[in-house]
Design a protein around this motif. Structure first.
Motif, PDB file in Angstrom:
ATOM      1  N   GLU A   2      -3.669   6.284  -8.074  1.00 45.25           N
ATOM      2  CA  GLU A   2      -2.409   6.780  -7.505  1.00 45.25           C
ATOM      3  C   GLU A   2      -2.239   6.442  -6.018  1.00 45.25           C
ATOM      4  OE1 GLU A   2      -5.287  10.349  -7.808  1.00 45.25           O
ATOM      5  OE2 GLU A   2      -4.824   8.495  -8.877  1.00 45.25           O
ATOM      6  N   ILE A   3      -3.279   5.949  -5.371  1.00 40.68           N
ATOM      7  CA  ILE A   3      -3.151   5.606  -3.953  1.00 40.68           C
ATOM      8  C   ILE A   3      -2.123   4.502  -3.742  1.00 40.68           C
ATOM      9  CG2 ILE A   3      -4.976   3.848  -3.868  1.00 40.68           C
ATOM     10  CD1 ILE A   3      -4.287   6.589  -1.235  1.00 40.68           C
ATOM     11  N   ASP A   4      -1.911   3.679  -4.751  1.00 46.78           N
ATOM     12  CA  ASP A   4      -0.954   2.577  -4.627  1.00 46.78           C
ATOM     13  C   ASP A   4       0.487   3.054  -4.475  1.00 46.78           C
ATOM     14  OD1 ASP A   4      -1.958   0.082  -4.292  1.00 46.78           O
ATOM     15  OD2 ASP A   4      -1.949  -0.486  -6.400  1.00 46.78           O
ATOM     16  N   ILE A   5       0.782   4.280  -4.894  1.00 44.86           N
ATOM     17  CA  ILE A   5       2.151   4.773  -4.768  1.00 44.86           C
ATOM     18  C   ILE A   5       2.539   4.928  -3.301  1.00 44.86           C
ATOM     19  CG2 ILE A   5       1.943   7.299  -4.686  1.00 44.86           C
ATOM     20  CD1 ILE A   5       4.173   5.287  -7.082  1.00 44.86           C
ATOM     21  N   MET A   6       1.533   5.003  -2.423  1.00 49.65           N
ATOM     22  CA  MET A   6       1.805   5.137  -0.991  1.00 49.65           C
ATOM     23  C   MET A   6       2.477   3.889  -0.426  1.00 49.65           C
ATOM     24  SD  MET A   6       0.915   8.182  -0.233  1.00 49.65           S
ATOM     25  CE  MET A   6       1.050   8.076   1.533  1.00 49.65           C
ATOM     26  N   CYS A   7       2.422   2.774  -1.157  1.00 53.66           N
ATOM     27  CA  CYS A   7       3.122   1.562  -0.721  1.00 53.66           C
ATOM     28  C   CYS A   7       4.636   1.763  -0.700  1.00 53.66           C
ATOM     29  CB  CYS A   7       2.798   0.395  -1.657  1.00 53.66           C
ATOM     30  SG  CYS A   7       1.105  -0.189  -1.552  1.00 53.66           S
ATOM     31  N   LEU A   8       5.111   2.808  -1.370  1.00 51.71           N
ATOM     32  CA  LEU A   8       6.541   3.070  -1.420  1.00 51.71           C
ATOM     33  C   LEU A   8       6.974   4.140  -0.420  1.00 51.71           C
ATOM     34  CD1 LEU A   8       7.120   3.116  -5.298  1.00 51.71           C
ATOM     35  CD2 LEU A   8       7.312   1.185  -3.710  1.00 51.71           C
ATOM     36  N   SER A   9       6.070   4.607   0.401  1.00 50.67           N
ATOM     37  CA  SER A   9       6.395   5.665   1.350  1.00 50.67           C
ATOM     38  C   SER A   9       7.448   5.206   2.355  1.00 50.67           C
ATOM     39  CB  SER A   9       5.143   6.115   2.102  1.00 50.67           C
ATOM     40  OG  SER A   9       5.475   7.123   3.053  1.00 50.67           O
ATOM     41  N   THR A  10       8.418   6.077   2.611  1.00 51.40           N
ATOM     42  CA  THR A  10       9.447   5.794   3.611  1.00 51.40           C
ATOM     43  C   THR A  10       9.187   6.582   4.894  1.00 51.40           C
ATOM     44  OG1 THR A  10      10.845   7.546   2.702  1.00 51.40           O
ATOM     45  CG2 THR A  10      11.189   5.319   1.851  1.00 51.40           C
ATOM     46  N   LYS A  11       8.030   7.213   4.988  1.00 54.13           N
ATOM     47  CA  LYS A  11       7.704   8.058   6.134  1.00 54.13           C
ATOM     48  C   LYS A  11       6.612   7.440   7.000  1.00 54.13           C
ATOM     49  CE  LYS A  11       8.809  12.326   3.599  1.00 54.13           C
ATOM     50  NZ  LYS A  11       8.307  13.640   3.161  1.00 54.13           N
ATOM     51  N   SER A  12       6.586   7.854   8.247  1.00 55.60           N
ATOM     52  CA  SER A  12       5.506   7.449   9.142  1.00 55.60           C
ATOM     53  C   SER A  12       4.268   8.285   8.831  1.00 55.60           C
ATOM     54  CB  SER A  12       5.914   7.680  10.604  1.00 55.60           C
ATOM     55  OG  SER A  12       5.992   9.076  10.876  1.00 55.60           O
ATOM     56  N   PRO A  13       3.078   7.845   9.253  1.00 53.03           N
ATOM     57  CA  PRO A  13       1.879   8.668   9.044  1.00 53.03           C
ATOM     58  C   PRO A  13       2.020  10.077   9.621  1.00 53.03           C
ATOM     59  CG  PRO A  13       1.249   6.452   9.668  1.00 53.03           C
ATOM     60  CD  PRO A  13       2.741   6.514   9.801  1.00 53.03           C
ATOM     61  N   ALA A  14       2.676  10.208  10.777  1.00 55.32           N
ATOM     62  CA  ALA A  14       2.852  11.529  11.386  1.00 55.32           C
ATOM     63  C   ALA A  14       3.745  12.413  10.519  1.00 55.32           C
ATOM     64  CB  ALA A  14       3.453  11.381  12.779  1.00 55.32           C
ATOM     65  N   GLN A  15       4.806  11.824   9.961  1.00 56.94           N
ATOM     66  CA  GLN A  15       5.693  12.587   9.070  1.00 56.94           C
ATOM     67  C   GLN A  15       4.959  13.003   7.798  1.00 56.94           C
ATOM     68  OE1 GLN A  15       8.751   9.546   8.866  1.00 56.94           O
ATOM     69  NE2 GLN A  15      10.208  10.853   9.944  1.00 56.94           N
ATOM     70  N   GLU A  16       4.170  12.090   7.267  1.00 59.12           N
ATOM     71  CA  GLU A  16       3.402  12.405   6.055  1.00 59.12           C
ATOM     72  C   GLU A  16       2.453  13.570   6.307  1.00 59.12           C
ATOM     73  OE1 GLU A  16       3.370   7.877   4.184  1.00 59.12           O
ATOM     74  OE2 GLU A  16       1.537   8.739   5.031  1.00 59.12           O
TER      75      GLU A  16
END
Length: 332
Positions: free
Chosen positions: A110-124
């Motif tokens: 499931e780590i691959d789903i992070m490729c679709l993140s629209t947020k910055s690391p700080a927002q996450e």
């Protein structure tokens, strides 16, 4: 008692006092060594950012807590293959890795789903994504997630011959990592696996028609001259992490944990800023060296993006349905 006997007694007492002081003095704290690897060679732009993190952390640690901790960078794939580094971390053979999520999907699909993140690391982090990733990594990889440091760029297709539409991908052979494989297969592409250093020769010999990489990495592998065309739009943002063996992390005192966390957060900022600046200068240089940029027509581009996302979600959901659904809801 004569003078010689008194003098001898005084010396014995003084010696005893010295021995007592030495034995009573607290032992110097033993230095904790953190052995570290990166997924990419020392000269790669990603690893240079990681080494900056190491240097900045070490300088502050040496100033505030001298002799307490040392990060010992050992190298990259020449030490342990990048796809095997997280397993080595899980077993405690290494203490820290700087790594792309796509290299350890065999452990955490499931780590691959992070490729679709629209947020910055700080927002996450603020939205609880990091806490959930921590829970998953603790359970499946015996790892602590120091942080996601991001990349700031997308994957792109690079080709030796031009295309004019999405349909033109059918029948082509593209070198790809595991993450884009379901997507390119859905377009009729034959995926080819090979290490990035082998791409140039494979392009020259016609073994492959192109490859998929973030633009900022192709200079690292000497691929500019072999890459005649770069296709827009890009897709999937590589997600990169600093991970630590959980047992090693738990043994660190709180002040060292805090310092590592702070510097990881700082890296999450300057790494993305540096990547954006590098991408801008690289694209100008690519064009100067004769590379052409192909932009799919709006309808094709929209279909390209939608299909890239849908195929990735479908592939990961089959392996980790609950985690994928929860993460997807948190990052969009």
């Amino acid at each position: 008692m004569n003078w010689k006997e008194i003098s001898r007694a005084i010396k014995v007492c003084m010696l005893g006092a010295v021995v007592f002081v030495i034995s009573a003095a607290p032992a110097a704290a033993e230095t904790t060594t953190i052995t570290a690897l990166s997924a990419w060679p020392r000269t790669a732009s990603e690893t240079l950012q990681f080494l900056k993190f190491v240097d900045l952390f070490q300088a502050e640690a040496d100033s505030k807590y001298p002799g307490e901790i040392k990060i010992d960078y050992k190298g990259a794939g020449e030490v342990i293959k990048n796809t095997e580094q997280v397993e080595a971390l899980r077993k405690g053979l290494i203490d820290m890795v700087f790594m792309a999520g796509s290299y350890y999907t065999s452990i955490i699909p499931e780590i691959d789903i992070m490729c679709l993140s629209t947020k910055s690391p700080a927002q996450e982090k603020a939205d609880g994504v990091l806490d959930y990733l921590e829970e998953i990594h603790n359970k499946k990889a015996n790892a602590h997630v120091l942080g996601r440091v991001g990349s700031g760029s997308y994957f792109h297709v690079f080709l030796s011959e031009p295309i004019s539409s999405m349909a033109d991908f059918k029948g082509k052979k593209l070198r790809s990592s595991a993450t884009p494989v379901p997507f390119i297969k859905s377009m009729g592409v034959s995926p080819v696996g090979m290490p990035p250093p082998d791409i140039y020769t494979a392009m020259e010999r016609g073994v492959i028609d192109g490859y998929i990489l973030p633009p900022a990495t192709i200079r690292d592998f000497g691929l500019i001259k072999a890459s005649k065309y770069m296709v827009y739009p890009g897709f999937y943002k590589p997600s990169t992490y600093i991970l630590m063996n959980l047992d090693k992390w738990n043994k660190l005192p709180g002040h060292l944990q805090d310092l590592l966390t702070v510097h990881t957060e700082k890296m999450g900022v300057y790494a993305i800023e540096a990547k954006h600046a590098l991408l801008k200068s690289d694209l100008a240089d690519f064009e100067k060296q004769g590379m052409k940029f192909i932009k799919l027509e709006p309808a094709d581009a929209e279909k390209f993006t939608a299909q890239a996302e849908a195929t990735l979600i479908e592939a990961i959901s089959k392996k980790s349905p609950e985690e994928t659904k929860k993460l997807l809801g948190m990052i969009r």
